[in-house]
Design a protein around this motif. Structure first.
Motif, PDB file in Angstrom:
ATOM      1  N   ALA B  78       0.897  -1.232  -0.009  1.00 56.75           N
ATOM      2  CA  ALA B  78      -0.107  -0.025  -0.118  1.00 56.75           C
ATOM      3  C   ALA B  78       0.780   1.273  -0.119  1.00 56.75           C
ATOM      4  O   ALA B  78       0.414   2.233  -0.461  1.00 56.75           O
ATOM      5  N   LEU B  79       1.988   1.231   0.560  1.00 59.29           N
ATOM      6  CA  LEU B  79       2.810   2.337   0.762  1.00 59.29           C
ATOM      7  C   LEU B  79       4.103   2.723  -0.133  1.00 59.29           C
ATOM      8  O   LEU B  79       4.543   3.606  -0.264  1.00 59.29           O
ATOM      9  N   ASP B 112      10.720   7.312   6.237  1.00 62.50           N
ATOM     10  CA  ASP B 112      11.505   7.564   5.034  1.00 62.50           C
ATOM     11  C   ASP B 112      10.855   7.097   3.798  1.00 62.50           C
ATOM     12  O   ASP B 112      11.524   7.503   2.504  1.00 62.50           O
ATOM     13  N   LEU B 113       9.706   6.850   3.668  1.00 70.03           N
ATOM     14  CA  LEU B 113       9.223   6.609   2.447  1.00 70.03           C
ATOM     15  C   LEU B 113       8.677   7.774   1.942  1.00 70.03           C
ATOM     16  O   LEU B 113       7.985   7.989   0.897  1.00 70.03           O
ATOM     17  N   GLN B 114       8.605   8.801   2.619  1.00 68.72           N
ATOM     18  CA  GLN B 114       8.144  10.268   2.373  1.00 68.72           C
ATOM     19  C   GLN B 114       6.800  10.334   2.032  1.00 68.72           C
ATOM     20  O   GLN B 114       6.379  11.030   1.084  1.00 68.72           O
ATOM     21  N   ILE B 115       5.978   9.971   2.840  1.00 64.93           N
ATOM     22  CA  ILE B 115       4.410  10.187   2.703  1.00 64.93           C
ATOM     23  C   ILE B 115       4.199  10.993   4.016  1.00 64.93           C
ATOM     24  O   ILE B 115       4.916  10.609   5.137  1.00 64.93           O
ATOM     25  N   PRO B 116       3.428  12.075   3.874  1.00 63.74           N
ATOM     26  CA  PRO B 116       3.181  12.996   5.082  1.00 63.74           C
ATOM     27  C   PRO B 116       2.629  12.093   6.317  1.00 63.74           C
ATOM     28  O   PRO B 116       1.864  11.029   5.924  1.00 63.74           O
ATOM     29  N   LEU B 173       7.071  16.290   6.067  1.00 63.53           N
ATOM     30  CA  LEU B 173       7.987  17.419   6.876  1.00 63.53           C
ATOM     31  C   LEU B 173       9.009  16.561   7.497  1.00 63.53           C
ATOM     32  O   LEU B 173       9.785  17.219   8.465  1.00 63.53           O
ATOM     33  N   GLN B 174       8.814  15.247   7.788  1.00 62.57           N
ATOM     34  CA  GLN B 174       9.606  14.628   8.690  1.00 62.57           C
ATOM     35  C   GLN B 174      11.075  14.958   8.276  1.00 62.57           C
ATOM     36  O   GLN B 174      11.880  14.869   7.353  1.00 62.57           O
ATOM     37  N   LEU B 175      12.000  14.955   9.393  1.00 67.01           N
ATOM     38  CA  LEU B 175      13.278  15.403   9.378  1.00 67.01           C
ATOM     39  C   LEU B 175      13.765  13.530   9.103  1.00 67.01           C
ATOM     40  O   LEU B 175      13.471  12.927   9.453  1.00 67.01           O
ATOM     41  N   HIS B 199      12.003   8.587  -4.027  1.00 65.75           N
ATOM     42  CA  HIS B 199      12.665   8.692  -2.664  1.00 65.75           C
ATOM     43  C   HIS B 199      13.643   7.254  -2.600  1.00 65.75           C
ATOM     44  O   HIS B 199      13.383   6.380  -3.016  1.00 65.75           O
ATOM     45  N   PRO B 200      15.139   7.611  -1.936  1.00 61.93           N
ATOM     46  CA  PRO B 200      15.852   6.494  -1.959  1.00 61.93           C
ATOM     47  C   PRO B 200      15.472   5.219  -1.299  1.00 61.93           C
ATOM     48  O   PRO B 200      15.857   3.992  -1.474  1.00 61.93           O
ATOM     49  N   TYR B 201      14.604   5.611  -0.045  1.00 61.10           N
ATOM     50  CA  TYR B 201      14.130   4.250   0.845  1.00 61.10           C
ATOM     51  C   TYR B 201      13.245   3.593   0.007  1.00 61.10           C
ATOM     52  O   TYR B 201      13.229   2.490   0.160  1.00 61.10           O
TER      53      TYR B 201
END
Lengths: 88, 704
Positions: B78-79, B112-116, B173-175, B199-201
């Motif tokens: 899903a992600l 790290d999957l860069q989803i809000p 926005l996660q660091l 995204h790299p991850y």
């Protein structure tokens, strides 16, 4: 950031160290390393990391699996799985 | 209600994710299935403000983004795929505040999957009690995401969570946590370039999990495989160093945000209960007492509602026949649809009660202790500790029990459990057994106390357990699974059950059963009705002509004529013809064509056997009906030999047949629903029928 490699032990080390599966209820120890890469990954996900302390709480009524306390919660695992954890 | 914001709930098992889902969505949820897997997908809707709604998907609980079971794979499915219909615009990460370190591992992976993403910090009250102090604002600052303390059980902080959802941004926005590229520097870059991944991850995860990702094409998979080889990528080693790096990051974050004033008092609270509940002797006694209670309740508490349902349907049938004009359509409606419907509805009380108990056992944390206690025994025969609940429930009814096998994480264990549960002597076999036993086993007492009929019945129950264990053991050897079995399982602290959760579980399981399994049951009922009410038209016309003749009317009263006519029509219907056509096949096990019809009709449900016997031997449907079927069956003679039809050999052969055969379309329907393929119900049907035939053949020939 530096990546840490987990060390895998050689046979000669086995004499000195105890496996978690050999621990009795009430015994406490600190995780040193793992002998099985696949299992180590699963165990680390559950909070069993080298340096983390473990308390063996009890064994199941038939002697297997065992229940331990690690990083603030209780985890049960089979003795076969516990035998891949080397304790300090 | 339609959702305009797609939100996914992600978190560890036992983090209170499902409770939060229920609190947010209430009854406003529906159950679907994730593509290609057996796991059910819970989707709910929540109103955030006057203008905005959200659609919330409850993803399966997992400890890490690396799946250990098929069910956990869904999270990654899903992600990782931006084009997936399940791809969320926002993730609510549910974290257990009393065990933040382990929970943050999954968080840092998902982040790290860069989803809000926002964090719902659950069980703050419990954390406080055990002396854990969390500086929420500092934590939020260090992670770069909103952190909202909630208590899903007490429904605290829910409004703030809704506000946070409204305030969330569409940009993550996660660091950054760890340096993902450092894990497999060139490989990640290559995969990103080749597959056009941002995204790299995500790229790293594809390197790990490409084989199981449903959205990758064969070409893309081959490409990743080549790249992995080229760069000497070792999945487990990479995962191990990633995990350690993440824990280093988490330790840094938690170092000055979480303070633990350890309080050994609460520790012993759960421990003290465990000392009794998992005690060498008391543990098993208490467990069997609880099972006994559940078993009894399923029978006792469902008796009244079930008889009410029966009466309701009888009343409906009555009303239907009186009000509706006689004719085919009415017959179809009453004998086909209504009969099928009653066959579905009648199971609701048992399903509701069984699931209420299971939900209570799960909620309190007792279920994981049962697994803990039983694992060693169950493992020997290829089952898991968790299989014990469906198996015991099988004494009442296989349908809800097979549904309850969902709690078993290991795919193989779950499949074996589903496959053997219908062997357990369910309550539908009871009327068949009692009828047949009363036919051939004398109602005598041995040594003054032990009832022979009781012994026969008990033996059938014991046989069912033994056969389930043996078949499970065989399947353990046959079914191959690439999953390595794990038993690394959290033992959650004991808690009071959440009653609205129990009610919701009951509601959901009943609804799923009625709508999913119900469709199949009604369809088969209609087919059975067609088969048994129609025959070649010339034959039926002749019968009708004969029974409406004046000679007949003089000889017999009208209701006797109706019965005889119904009996003869059944004999000449398609079902009757089928019965006759299978006669050669069932003669070796001692059955004639009449029993053949009963075998066919009772495929709908085992207890239909009694009713069919009643129709074939044309008995009144009054209260003493079992008694009179018995008498008719006892006096039935073989027209060729003049010997009794129901000898001891035939009766026991029939009992063996019903003990093993998959004579229950509800079970087939539910196995299909639960496994999402016709393969498993087909295998189950075949193996059970073969077993039934062999057992009947042996018993018949031994006793003949």
């Amino acid at each position: 950031m530096e990546l840490i490699q987990i060390s895998f032990i050689f046979d000669s080390d086995l004499d000195r160290d105890m496996k978690l599966s050999q621990f009795l209820p009430g015994q406490t120890g600190i995780i040193k390393e793992f002998t099985d890469l696949e299992m180590s990954v699963k165990l680390m996900e559950m909070g069993c990391l080298p340096g983390e302390s473990i308390v063996v709480e009890r064994l199941a009524p038939l002697g297997d699996p065992m229940a331990i306390t690690v990083s603030g919660y209780q985890l049960s695992l089979r003795k076969k799985e516990a035998s891949t954890i080397i304790m300090q | 209600m339609d959702g305009d914001l797609k939100v996914a709930l992600v978190g560890n098992p036992n983090s209170g994710k499902s409770t939060l889902f229920n609190v947010l969505t209430g009854l406003n949820q529906k159950i679907g299935n994730f593509p290609g897997v057996t796991v059910e997908k819970k989707i709910g809707f929540v109103k955030l403000s006057d203008q905005r709604n959200a659609q919330i998907t409850d993803l399966p609980g997992t400890y890490s983004i690396y799946p250990k079971s098929r069910d956990e794979r869904i999270v990654m499915d899903a992600l990782a795929d931006k084009n997936s219909p399940d791809y969320p615009e926002l993730i609510i990460f549910v974290a257990d505040a009393s065990n933040l370190k382990r929970n943050l591992l999954l968080f840092s992976q998902v982040a790290d999957l860069q989803i809000p993403i926002i964090i719902a910090l659950n069980m703050m009250d419990l954390a406080g009690q055990s002396g854990i102090e969390i500086a929420v604002d500092e934590l939020a600052q260090k992670l770069g995401v909103q952190v909202i303390p909630i208590s899903a059980r007490k429904q605290q902080g829910i409004d703030r969570l809704k506000e946070a959802i409204l305030n969330s941004t569409s940009i993550p926005l996660q660091l950054p946590s760890i340096e993902v590229e450092a894990i497999a520097p060139e490989l990640i870059q290559k995969i990103q370039d080749e597959l056009n991944i941002e995204h790299p991850y995500v790229a790293l995860q594809l390197a790990h999990q490409y084989e199981n990702m449903l959205f990758l094409s064969a070409e893309q998979k081959r490409k990743i495989q080549e790249l992995n080889q080229e760069f000497g990528f070792h999945s487990q080693k990479s995962q191990a160093s990633e995990t350690i790096a993440r824990y280093n990051f988490i330790n840094d974050v938690l170092f000055d945000t979480v303070k633990i004033h350890s309080d050994p008092k609460r520790e012993t609270h759960s421990n003290r209960i465990d000392k009794i509940l998992t005690h060498r002797i008391f543990g098993f006694i208490i467990f069997f007492a609880i099972l006994f209670l559940i078993f009894q309740s399923i029978f006792a508490w469902s008796e009244y509602p079930m008889s009410l349902i029966e009466q309701l349907f009888m009343w409906l049938t009555d009303m239907g026949t009186q009000i509706l004009p006689p004719g085919l359509l009415t017959d179809l409606l009453i004998d086909g649809v209504l009969a099928g419907l009653s066959g579905v509805i009648i199971f609701i009380p048992q399903i509701a009660i069984l699931f209420a108990f299971i939900s209570i056992l799960e909620d309190t944390g007792y279920m994981s202790r049962v697994t803990f206690m039983m694992d060693k025994i169950m493992r020997k025969v290829g089952l898991s500790g968790k299989s014990i609940v469906p198996l015991i429930g099988g004494f009442a009814c296989a349908v809800p029990s097979i549904m309850s096998a969902r709690n078993i994480e290991s795919w193989k264990d779950r499949m074996i459990t589903i496959m053997v549960t219908p062997l357990i002597a369910c309550s539908a076999r009871l009327p068949v057994y009692t009828l047949l036993i009363s036919l051939v086993v004398p109602d005598e007492k041995v040594w003054g106390i032990i009832n022979m009929q009781g012994i026969a019945l008990m033996s059938l129950y014991v046989l069912s357990i033994v056969s389930a264990i043996l078949v499970a053991w065989v399947m353990k050897l046959v079914i191959r699974s690439r999953e390595r079995g794990y038993f690394i399982m959290e033992l959650p602290v004991y808690r009071m059950p959440r009653w609205n959760n129990v009610l919701l579980t009951m509601y959901r399981s009943v609804k799923a059963f009625v709508f999913e399994a119900g469709k199949v049951i009604i369809a088969v009922s209609i087919i059975l009705w067609v088969l048994s009410s129609f025959g070649p038209s010339d034959r039926f016309e002749k019968i009708e002509a004969r029974y409406s003749s004046e000679a007949m009317k003089k000889q017999y009263p009208q209701d006797e004529i109706d019965r005889l006519q119904a009996s003869e029509k059944l004999e000449n219907s398609y079902a009757g013809m089928l019965g006759k056509s299978i006669e050669p096949a069932i003669r070796p096990i001692g059955f004639d064509w009449k029993i053949g019809i009963a075998l066919i009709t009772s495929f709908a449900a085992r207890e239909v056997f009694v009713g069919t016997m009643a129709t074939i031997y044309s008995v009144d449907g009054d209260d003493s009906h079992v008694e009179s079927v018995r008498e008719k069956m006892q006096s039935a003679r073989n027209p060729d030999t003049g010997l009794p039809v129901f000898t001891t050999a035939v009766a026991f052969s029939l009992m063996m047949f019903y003990a093993f055969a998959m004579q229950c379309m509800s079970t087939i329907a539910v196995v299909y629903r639960e496994t999402k393929s016709w393969k498993w119900p087909a295998i189950q049907f075949v193996y059970m029928t073969v077993l039934a035939y062999l057992a009947s053949f042996i018993v018949y020939n031994l006793l003949k």
